[in-house]
Design a protein around this motif. Sequence first.
Motif, PDB file in Angstrom:
ATOM      1  N   LYS A 253       3.966   7.683   2.362  1.00 50.89           N
ATOM      2  CA  LYS A 253       4.289   6.430   3.025  1.00 50.89           C
ATOM      3  C   LYS A 253       4.239   5.286   2.017  1.00 50.89           C
ATOM      4  CE  LYS A 253       1.837   8.108   7.125  1.00 50.89           C
ATOM      5  NZ  LYS A 253       0.759   7.818   8.118  1.00 50.89           N
ATOM      6  N   ILE A 254       5.218   4.397   2.113  1.00 50.34           N
ATOM      7  CA  ILE A 254       5.270   3.218   1.249  1.00 50.34           C
ATOM      8  C   ILE A 254       5.382   1.987   2.148  1.00 50.34           C
ATOM      9  CG2 ILE A 254       6.509   2.006  -0.590  1.00 50.34           C
ATOM     10  CD1 ILE A 254       7.641   4.730  -1.450  1.00 50.34           C
ATOM     11  N   VAL A 255       4.482   1.017   1.951  1.00 56.21           N
ATOM     12  CA  VAL A 255       4.473  -0.204   2.739  1.00 56.21           C
ATOM     13  C   VAL A 255       4.680  -1.403   1.819  1.00 56.21           C
ATOM     14  CG1 VAL A 255       3.155  -1.658   4.335  1.00 56.21           C
ATOM     15  CG2 VAL A 255       2.871   0.836   4.388  1.00 56.21           C
ATOM     16  N   GLY A 256       5.678  -2.214   2.131  1.00 54.76           N
ATOM     17  CA  GLY A 256       5.917  -3.458   1.411  1.00 54.76           C
ATOM     18  C   GLY A 256       6.069  -4.601   2.389  1.00 54.76           C
TER      19      GLY A 256
ATOM     20  N   SER B  43       0.837  -1.202   0.000  1.00 54.47           N
ATOM     21  CA  SER B  43       0.000   0.000   0.000  1.00 54.47           C
ATOM     22  C   SER B  43       0.870   1.250   0.000  1.00 54.47           C
ATOM     23  CB  SER B  43      -0.941   0.037   1.210  1.00 54.47           C
ATOM     24  OG  SER B  43      -0.219   0.268   2.407  1.00 54.47           O
ATOM     25  N   VAL B  44       0.287   2.325  -0.490  1.00 55.77           N
ATOM     26  CA  VAL B  44       0.936   3.640  -0.510  1.00 55.77           C
ATOM     27  C   VAL B  44      -0.084   4.649  -0.026  1.00 55.77           C
ATOM     28  CG1 VAL B  44       1.992   5.418  -1.948  1.00 55.77           C
ATOM     29  CG2 VAL B  44       2.462   3.002  -2.416  1.00 55.77           C
TER      30      VAL B  44
ATOM     31  N   ALA C   8       8.566   2.790   4.695  1.00 56.13           N
ATOM     32  CA  ALA C   8       9.219   4.098   4.798  1.00 56.13           C
ATOM     33  C   ALA C   8       8.168   5.188   4.859  1.00 56.13           C
ATOM     34  CB  ALA C   8      10.147   4.334   3.619  1.00 56.13           C
ATOM     35  N   GLU C   9       8.507   6.247   5.580  1.00 56.29           N
ATOM     36  CA  GLU C   9       7.603   7.393   5.700  1.00 56.29           C
ATOM     37  C   GLU C   9       8.426   8.668   5.707  1.00 56.29           C
ATOM     38  OE1 GLU C   9       4.141   9.231   8.654  1.00 56.29           O
ATOM     39  OE2 GLU C   9       5.123   7.324   9.158  1.00 56.29           O
TER      40      GLU C   9
END
Length: 351
Positions: free
Chosen positions: A257-260, A155-156, A265-266
Amino acid sequence: MKILFCGLGGIGQRHLRNLRQLLGDELEVHAYRVRGQRIKLRDNLTVDEGADLEREYQIRVHHDLAEALAEKPAAAFVCNPNSLHVPVALQCVRAGVPVFMEKPLASDLAGIDQLLSEVEARNLPFHVGYNFRFHPGLQRLKALLEEGFFGRLLSVRSEIGEYLPNWHRYEDYRQMYAARADQGGGVILSQIHEMDLVYWFFGLPRSIVTHGGQLSRLEIDVEDTASSLMRCDGADGSFPILLHQDYLQRPPVRSFKIVGDTGYAEIDLLINHLSIYDAEGELREQYDYRDFTRNDMFLAQARHFLDCLEGSAKPAVSLHDGLQSLRLALAALRSLKEGREVVLSEVNLHG
């Protein structure tokens, strides 16, 4: 070096100040002016009382664009309202003048096919002013994505909110381009930087659905709130991108925000702080860019454009790139108007 400015409002004057800093007395300023306001702005967008813009920068003013282009400037900075960008840029390109165009590219797709054709035929430098591509924290995120640090993207989330009347304290917010439909205003187009980041990081989403509208008591005729959910295709499947934009928040907010499945990372773009976590949730990297000012992005961008004029670099944000973020914004506007999910392939130059 002769530089022609088409529009000398807040952003036009920022570019002018930076070019003066970089070029010094080598800069010869020409301006195609319609409104002809002579107030001089500081870097923080307050008025330099008693100063005369045209006299301070020794600007040669032209009231006819053809007359200005006859001076054979080295480049034109197109900084007028975005609804007027394409006709002015087209005339510049046809005169053989490289263009720096402020974002967004336009408020619709009219004439962009002609502009693309003319730029390609003349092989002219053409840069679109997405200055956040010159932010070191966002450049670090781009590098992490290219390294595959995040693994499978899940998600982003991106948010930008800022109170419109505080943008330009020197003018009535109701008369600003961002507040007026006839000048291509509205939160979706005016805050298009985040859409450019989505395109830069992940490519163009497959589809978008947007909710919002003119929800506040602001005296404007454009949308002041937009929340968009995008479907983006990655190497390991599709993932959602949520973008919220508004003209209302006080204090302002700006984050990405980047979620993997192997990293998170934010970045807070107001305090310039980036945090990067590994798959176990442990802090892996942390960057504090507190000494990096907003204008540093613009200076880096100006240096890059001068390199493009000299032939030592190619525009980091091409006309084609600027078109993609505009397509995304126009898809969001269509979704907002029609109350449905819009597939990006519906929004193109030929239909």
